[in-house]
Design a protein around this motif. Structure first.
Motif, PDB file in Angstrom:
ATOM      1  N   ASN A  18       1.182  -3.915  -3.156  1.00 56.80           N
ATOM      2  CA  ASN A  18       1.258  -2.505  -3.521  1.00 56.80           C
ATOM      3  C   ASN A  18       1.725  -1.685  -2.328  1.00 56.80           C
ATOM      4  OD1 ASN A  18       0.918  -1.674  -6.169  1.00 56.80           O
ATOM      5  ND2 ASN A  18      -1.313  -1.797  -6.087  1.00 56.80           N
ATOM      6  N   MET A  19       2.413  -0.604  -2.636  1.00 63.30           N
ATOM      7  CA  MET A  19       2.817   0.372  -1.627  1.00 63.30           C
ATOM      8  C   MET A  19       2.179   1.702  -1.986  1.00 63.30           C
ATOM      9  SD  MET A  19       4.606   1.070   1.113  1.00 63.30           S
ATOM     10  CE  MET A  19       4.298   2.665   1.888  1.00 63.30           C
ATOM     11  N   VAL A  20       1.368   2.232  -1.073  1.00 67.28           N
ATOM     12  CA  VAL A  20       0.648   3.490  -1.301  1.00 67.28           C
ATOM     13  C   VAL A  20       1.163   4.525  -0.304  1.00 67.28           C
ATOM     14  CG1 VAL A  20      -1.596   4.642  -1.192  1.00 67.28           C
ATOM     15  CG2 VAL A  20      -1.405   2.329  -2.162  1.00 67.28           C
ATOM     16  N   ARG A  21       1.419   5.720  -0.814  1.00 66.95           N
ATOM     17  CA  ARG A  21       1.886   6.794   0.069  1.00 66.95           C
ATOM     18  C   ARG A  21       0.987   8.015  -0.062  1.00 66.95           C
ATOM     19  NH1 ARG A  21       7.505  10.373  -0.003  1.00 66.95           N
ATOM     20  NH2 ARG A  21       7.780  10.515   2.259  1.00 66.95           N
ATOM     21  N   PHE A  22       0.446   8.448   1.076  1.00 61.62           N
ATOM     22  CA  PHE A  22      -0.344   9.678   1.134  1.00 61.62           C
ATOM     23  C   PHE A  22       0.618  10.829   1.428  1.00 61.62           C
ATOM     24  CE2 PHE A  22      -3.214   6.228   2.412  1.00 61.62           C
ATOM     25  CZ  PHE A  22      -4.256   6.426   1.508  1.00 61.62           C
ATOM     26  N   ARG A  57       0.299   8.442  -4.067  1.00 59.47           N
ATOM     27  CA  ARG A  57       1.263   7.709  -4.888  1.00 59.47           C
ATOM     28  C   ARG A  57       1.115   6.196  -4.734  1.00 59.47           C
ATOM     29  NH1 ARG A  57       6.529  11.448  -3.231  1.00 59.47           N
ATOM     30  NH2 ARG A  57       5.789  13.354  -4.269  1.00 59.47           N
ATOM     31  N   ILE A  58       0.923   5.535  -5.860  1.00 63.59           N
ATOM     32  CA  ILE A  58       1.021   4.083  -5.904  1.00 63.59           C
ATOM     33  C   ILE A  58       2.428   3.804  -6.423  1.00 63.59           C
ATOM     34  CG2 ILE A  58       0.122   1.931  -6.859  1.00 63.59           C
ATOM     35  CD1 ILE A  58      -2.524   3.427  -7.387  1.00 63.59           C
ATOM     36  N   TYR A  59       3.277   3.279  -5.582  1.00 63.58           N
ATOM     37  CA  TYR A  59       4.686   3.159  -5.940  1.00 63.58           C
ATOM     38  C   TYR A  59       4.930   2.106  -7.021  1.00 63.58           C
ATOM     39  CZ  TYR A  59       6.772   6.476  -2.766  1.00 63.58           C
ATOM     40  OH  TYR A  59       7.174   7.639  -2.160  1.00 63.58           O
ATOM     41  N   GLY A  60       5.775   2.477  -7.987  1.00 62.17           N
ATOM     42  CA  GLY A  60       6.149   1.579  -9.069  1.00 62.17           C
ATOM     43  C   GLY A  60       7.310   0.681  -8.665  1.00 62.17           C
ATOM     44  N   ASP A 101      -5.633  -1.520  -5.444  1.00 61.44           N
ATOM     45  CA  ASP A 101      -5.974  -2.820  -4.862  1.00 61.44           C
ATOM     46  C   ASP A 101      -4.966  -3.891  -5.274  1.00 61.44           C
ATOM     47  OD1 ASP A 101      -7.336  -4.559  -3.287  1.00 61.44           O
ATOM     48  OD2 ASP A 101      -9.107  -4.730  -4.582  1.00 61.44           O
ATOM     49  N   ALA A 102      -4.713  -4.815  -4.359  1.00 63.02           N
ATOM     50  CA  ALA A 102      -3.771  -5.908  -4.591  1.00 63.02           C
ATOM     51  C   ALA A 102      -4.041  -6.979  -3.541  1.00 63.02           C
ATOM     52  CB  ALA A 102      -2.341  -5.404  -4.497  1.00 63.02           C
ATOM     53  N   ASP A 103      -3.264  -8.044  -3.550  1.00 64.87           N
ATOM     54  CA  ASP A 103      -3.413  -9.055  -2.498  1.00 64.87           C
ATOM     55  C   ASP A 103      -3.082  -8.440  -1.137  1.00 64.87           C
ATOM     56  OD1 ASP A 103      -4.036 -11.152  -4.306  1.00 64.87           O
ATOM     57  OD2 ASP A 103      -1.907 -11.408  -4.751  1.00 64.87           O
ATOM     58  N   VAL A 104      -2.061  -7.583  -1.137  1.00 59.81           N
ATOM     59  CA  VAL A 104      -1.628  -6.911   0.084  1.00 59.81           C
ATOM     60  C   VAL A 104      -1.332  -5.457  -0.247  1.00 59.81           C
ATOM     61  CG1 VAL A 104       0.060  -6.840   1.962  1.00 59.81           C
ATOM     62  CG2 VAL A 104      -0.579  -9.043   0.939  1.00 59.81           C
ATOM     63  N   VAL A 105      -1.779  -4.542   0.620  1.00 65.70           N
ATOM     64  CA  VAL A 105      -1.500  -3.122   0.424  1.00 65.70           C
ATOM     65  C   VAL A 105      -0.851  -2.554   1.688  1.00 65.70           C
ATOM     66  CG1 VAL A 105      -2.462  -0.817   0.019  1.00 65.70           C
ATOM     67  CG2 VAL A 105      -3.402  -2.798  -1.210  1.00 65.70           C
ATOM     68  N   PHE A 106       0.333  -2.010   1.512  1.00 65.81           N
ATOM     69  CA  PHE A 106       0.990  -1.262   2.587  1.00 65.81           C
ATOM     70  C   PHE A 106       0.775   0.211   2.294  1.00 65.81           C
ATOM     71  CE2 PHE A 106       3.420  -5.238   2.375  1.00 65.81           C
ATOM     72  CZ  PHE A 106       3.415  -5.624   3.706  1.00 65.81           C
ATOM     73  N   GLY A 125       8.903   4.839 -13.689  1.00 67.76           N
ATOM     74  CA  GLY A 125       9.033   3.694 -12.797  1.00 67.76           C
ATOM     75  C   GLY A 125       8.852   4.028 -11.337  1.00 67.76           C
ATOM     76  N   PHE A 126       8.681   5.325 -11.035  1.00 65.20           N
ATOM     77  CA  PHE A 126       8.634   5.740  -9.626  1.00 65.20           C
ATOM     78  C   PHE A 126       7.252   5.574  -9.008  1.00 65.20           C
ATOM     79  CE2 PHE A 126       8.185   8.966  -6.253  1.00 65.20           C
ATOM     80  CZ  PHE A 126       9.167   8.515  -5.403  1.00 65.20           C
ATOM     81  N   SER A 127       6.245   6.293  -9.517  1.00 64.71           N
ATOM     82  CA  SER A 127       4.911   6.178  -8.928  1.00 64.71           C
ATOM     83  C   SER A 127       3.824   6.509  -9.938  1.00 64.71           C
ATOM     84  CB  SER A 127       4.762   7.087  -7.700  1.00 64.71           C
ATOM     85  OG  SER A 127       4.758   8.459  -8.080  1.00 64.71           O
ATOM     86  N   TYR A 128       2.667   5.918  -9.714  1.00 61.55           N
ATOM     87  CA  TYR A 128       1.462   6.232 -10.480  1.00 61.55           C
ATOM     88  C   TYR A 128       0.559   6.991  -9.524  1.00 61.55           C
ATOM     89  CZ  TYR A 128      -2.625   5.628 -13.500  1.00 61.55           C
ATOM     90  OH  TYR A 128      -3.712   5.854 -14.314  1.00 61.55           O
TER      91      TYR A 128
END
Length: 325
Positions: free
Chosen positions: A205-209, A216-219, A259-264, A245-248
């Motif tokens: 997952n890619m998360v942006r504050f 934003r949780i990127y789609g 949450d995911a195996d890896v979070v950036f 498709g952009f972000s949740y």
């Protein structure tokens, strides 16, 4: 292996600088009325298909102005130093992942969304690069200054946009070198991470504050998502809920959905105002499996989100290898 990959792909800029001097100019001509009145570049013109219709541009433009970060990345990647560029909303002005020596001498022509048209005109450009979504409302004014090549959008369509930029700049041969190198680099990263099956089984997952907005949780339809997909990394089911498709987008109280195996994760703006400090200090964040397993990585927003080009992508691939290996 990491060092080998970095060294090989770090040669990209140097090889482009050499081939740039040898590349053949594109050919063709056009009687388009959008040719503008920019600086003299000599030689003929060729036609570029743009979001605003066909535009006649110099075969080998000499004075290029770029009005967004993606266009700046494209130009520098192709060995072209613009005479002017807009600045991003960051302290450094131009994005910090770009080499200072390549940025030296480029005139700042204003903020990305509000470029100074007088400053642009003063540079006597023979080509302007941007996108319709950014500056479509200024097209009539810009094309009076110089031939203006606009792509429809930015971000998710970055690869297609790069080809338009390369066409406009007369750098199709260099563009093929860049895309071939990128394909090779992604394949090397996938192999280094254990192969296609193992890589696909790792959900990222890619998360942006973002200051002034929800988290934003990127789609799957944005710049960084395309790079993750090219490497073959898996994406959690939450990404399928992303708007367009952009972000949740979520509040700090729902950050566990990321949450995911890896979070950036990256931050745009002030860490406090963007809720980064509050969120990453919360129990919900600390209880995520990625956090507990040490698979959460804070990355540079300017590089991972704002760069939108092949030079940025090359650096991101190296960081992916370092973090996921």
């Amino acid at each position: 292996m990491t060092g080998t990959l970095r060294n090989r792909h770090g040669l990209l800029a140097g090889s482009l600088a050499v081939t740039a001097a040898l590349a053949l100019s594109a050919c063709g001509s056009s009687d388009s009325s959008d040719a503008g009145s920019g600086g003299e570049s000599g030689g003929g013109t060729h036609t570029v298909k743009t979001a605003m219709g066909d535009v006649a541009v110099p075969d080998a433009p000499k004075r290029v102005v770029v009005l967004d970060t993606a266009e700046l990345d494209s130009a520098l990647t192709l060995g072209v130093k613009p005479v002017g560029a807009t600045h991003a909303d960051v302290e450094s002005g131009f994005l910090n992942y770009l080499p200072e020596e390549q940025l030296a001498g480029i005139k700042d022509v204003g903020a990305m969304m509000t470029p100074n048209l007088e400053s642009i005109a003063a540079l006597k450009p023979d080509l302007i690069l941007t996108s319709k979504i950014r500056h479509g409302d200024k097209y009539a004014e810009l094309k009076k200054i110089a031939p203006t090549v606009m792509t429809e959008n930015t971000g998710y369509t970055w690869k297609e946009n790069f080809q338009v930029h390369a066409d406009a700049l007369g750098k199709k041969a260099e563009a093929k070198m860049v895309t071939d190198d990128y394909a090779s680099h992604t394949a090397d990263i996938t192999k280094a991470l254990g192969g296609k099956e193992k890589t696909a089984a790792t959900e990222v997952n890619m998360v942006r504050f973002v200051e002034g907005a929800d988290i934003r949780i990127y789609g799957k339809q944005n710049y960084i998502a395309t790079i993750l997909a090219d490497v073959g990394l898996g994406r959690p089911a939450i990404t399928d809920k992303a708007k367009d498709g952009f972000s949740y987008d979520v509040s700090p109280e729902k950050i566990d959905l990321a949450d995911a195996d890896v979070v950036f994760h990256s931050t745009y703006g002030d860490p406090e105002k963007s809720k980064e400090t509050q969120t990453t200090g919360s129990g919900l964040w600390k209880n995520m499996s990625a956090v507990k397993s040490g698979k959460v990585f804070n990355v540079d927003d300017q590089l991972w989100i704002q760069g939108i080009g092949y030079t940025a992508a090359d650096k991101i691939l190296n960081e992916l290898l370092t973090d996921l290996k």
